[in-house]
Design an enzyme around this catalytic site. Structure first.
Site, PDB file in Angstrom:
ATOM      1  N   HIS A 117     -23.818  36.234 -11.561  1.00  0.00           N
ATOM      2  CA  HIS A 117     -24.843  37.093 -10.958  1.00  0.00           C
ATOM      3  C   HIS A 117     -26.207  36.915 -11.630  1.00  0.00           C
ATOM      4  CE1 HIS A 117     -21.426  39.921  -9.409  1.00  0.00           C
ATOM      5  NE2 HIS A 117     -21.627  38.901  -8.621  1.00  0.00           N
ATOM      6  N   SER A 187     -13.743  45.663 -12.323  1.00  0.00           N
ATOM      7  CA  SER A 187     -13.017  46.460 -11.333  1.00  0.00           C
ATOM      8  C   SER A 187     -12.493  45.571 -10.209  1.00  0.00           C
ATOM      9  CB  SER A 187     -13.938  47.541 -10.749  1.00  0.00           C
ATOM     10  OG  SER A 187     -15.076  46.937 -10.164  1.00  0.00           O
TER      11      SER A 187
HETATM   12  N1  APR Z   1     -12.940  47.628 -21.912  1.00  0.00           N
HETATM   13  C1  APR Z   1     -12.518  46.943 -20.816  1.00  0.00           C
HETATM   14  N2  APR Z   1     -12.722  47.372 -19.574  1.00  0.00           N
HETATM   15  C2  APR Z   1     -13.368  48.540 -19.410  1.00  0.00           C
HETATM   16  C3  APR Z   1     -13.841  49.310 -20.497  1.00  0.00           C
HETATM   17  C4  APR Z   1     -13.605  48.800 -21.804  1.00  0.00           C
HETATM   18  N3  APR Z   1     -14.012  49.431 -22.911  1.00  0.00           N
HETATM   19  N4  APR Z   1     -14.449  50.400 -19.999  1.00  0.00           N
HETATM   20  C5  APR Z   1     -14.356  50.328 -18.663  1.00  0.00           C
HETATM   21  N5  APR Z   1     -13.695  49.208 -18.297  1.00  0.00           N
HETATM   22  C6  APR Z   1     -13.373  48.699 -16.951  1.00  0.00           C
HETATM   23  C7  APR Z   1     -13.245  49.732 -15.868  1.00  0.00           C
HETATM   24  O1  APR Z   1     -11.913  50.282 -15.837  1.00  0.00           O
HETATM   25  C8  APR Z   1     -13.571  48.915 -14.619  1.00  0.00           C
HETATM   26  O2  APR Z   1     -12.404  48.315 -14.096  1.00  0.00           O
HETATM   27  O3  APR Z   1     -14.430  47.860 -16.560  1.00  0.00           O
HETATM   28  C9  APR Z   1     -14.513  47.833 -15.151  1.00  0.00           C
HETATM   29  C10 APR Z   1     -15.959  47.996 -14.765  1.00  0.00           C
HETATM   30  O4  APR Z   1     -16.090  47.866 -13.370  1.00  0.00           O
HETATM   31  P1  APR Z   1     -17.507  47.777 -12.656  1.00  0.00           P
HETATM   32  O5  APR Z   1     -18.413  48.832 -13.198  1.00  0.00           O
HETATM   33  O6  APR Z   1     -17.264  47.777 -11.198  1.00  0.00           O
HETATM   34  O7  APR Z   1     -18.104  46.373 -13.162  1.00  0.00           O
HETATM   35  P2  APR Z   1     -17.899  44.912 -12.550  1.00  0.00           P
HETATM   36  O8  APR Z   1     -16.496  44.695 -12.129  1.00  0.00           O
HETATM   37  O9  APR Z   1     -18.480  43.969 -13.512  1.00  0.00           O
HETATM   38  O10 APR Z   1     -18.817  44.975 -11.259  1.00  0.00           O
HETATM   39  C11 APR Z   1     -19.031  43.833 -10.501  1.00  0.00           C
HETATM   40  O11 APR Z   1     -20.717  44.932  -9.261  1.00  0.00           O
HETATM   41  O12 APR Z   1     -22.622  46.181  -8.765  1.00  0.00           O
HETATM   42  C12 APR Z   1     -22.117  45.038  -9.209  1.00  0.00           C
HETATM   43  O13 APR Z   1     -23.471  43.306  -9.766  1.00  0.00           O
HETATM   44  C13 APR Z   1     -22.713  44.313 -10.363  1.00  0.00           C
HETATM   45  O14 APR Z   1     -21.743  42.423 -11.534  1.00  0.00           O
HETATM   46  C14 APR Z   1     -21.499  43.744 -11.074  1.00  0.00           C
HETATM   47  C15 APR Z   1     -20.428  43.769 -10.001  1.00  0.00           C
END
Ligand code: APR
Length: 253
Positions: A117, A187
């Protein structure tokens, strides 16, 4: 689970990691979804869609970019980023596909990072393509402008934009080639990034997840989930791998 993941990773011939916002939570950067997530505070379609940035860049700069800049400017890699870079040195992880724009994998020493991204460390002038480090941006002028008068935009992918084709092509390639894919802190709901573990699995790779919560991949694609925080889990896995390496060394007086 830690021992199982350590054994699978130690046996990897071509390991690839896919990371998301969760890996940087222990560095103080909030995730996007879930409790305390950025999208709980602000509406992504209003502040992270390219059409709205083009319509009102000052508004998006003030809220989204301002919010992210403050946090990312000061964040440091945690044990999970460091663990992946140690695994690269041990020859176990070759490439990281990251959805994150925080640059923390590179700061931890990983050398082959596909920024799916884009990267928030740099801003690009929309008129002349001049690049400026985000930490050097003067936030007193909204939106920040280049010396040519053009508006700076983050060098990352907004909603409504394409994934840079070269990043997508390389990610698909390493997802196809890998024999182990380690999926950390995502996620797995945003495509096409979330499809990379599916490609890996279809091509025979083992898929290991690290996350405090199950995701849509957990029951459908992953071989297993190591449930917990990325930094804590990764440092235990790396310690286990290093212990196995030491005990596997032949005795030399
Ligand atoms: N260690 C590991 N995982 C964690 C922790 C932690 N300490 N804390 C939270 N999580 C997990 C959550 O359970 C969740 O599954 O990290 C994940 C975060 O999910 P998102 O906020 O959806 O992030 P991401 O998957 O990177 O999102 C994808 O969405 O809006 C966009 O562009 C943005 O790149 C991003 C994309």
């Amino acid at each position: 689970m830690i021992k199982r993941a350590a054994a699978d990773l130690a046996a990897a011939r071509f390991g690839v990691a896919l990371t998301g916002a969760g890996i940087s939570v222990e560095s103080g950067i909030p995730p996007f979804r879930g409790k305390g997530g950025l999208w709980e505070k602000i509406d992504p379609m209003e502040f992270a869609h390219i059409d709205n940035f083009m319509r009102n860049p000052a508004k998006v700069w003030r809220v989204l970019v301002g919010e992210m800049k403050g946090v990312i400017d000061t964040a440091e890699p945690n044990d999970a980023h460091k663990g992946l870079s140690t695994m690269e040195r041990l020859g176990l992880i070759r490439t990281i596909i990251t959805q994150n724009v925080d640059g923390l994998h590179q700061a931890a020493g990983s050398t082959d990072v596909i920024e799916f991204h884009g990267n928030f460390a740099w801003q690009r002038c929309m008129d002349c393509d001049h690049m400026l480090e985000t930490r050097k941006v003067d936030m007193r002028q909204m939106p920040p402008r280049c010396h040519c008068g053009g508006i700076y935009r983050p060098d990352c992918v907004f909603f409504g934009e394409m994934i840079p084709p070269q990043h997508l092509a390389r990610s698909r390639q390493v997802a196809t080639q890998c024999d182990v894919m380690l999926v950390v802190g995502t996620s797995a709901v945003v495509q096409p990034a979330a499809f990379m573990p599916v490609i890996a699995k279809e091509n025979g790779a083992k898929v290991i997840e690290i996350n405090p919560e199950p995701t849509p991949l957990t029951s459908a694609v992953s071989d297993y989930l190591v449930q917990g925080k990325a930094g804590e889990v990764m440092s235990r896995i790396v310690a286990e791998i290093q212990a196995q390496h030491v005990s596997a060394k032949p005795f030399s007086p």
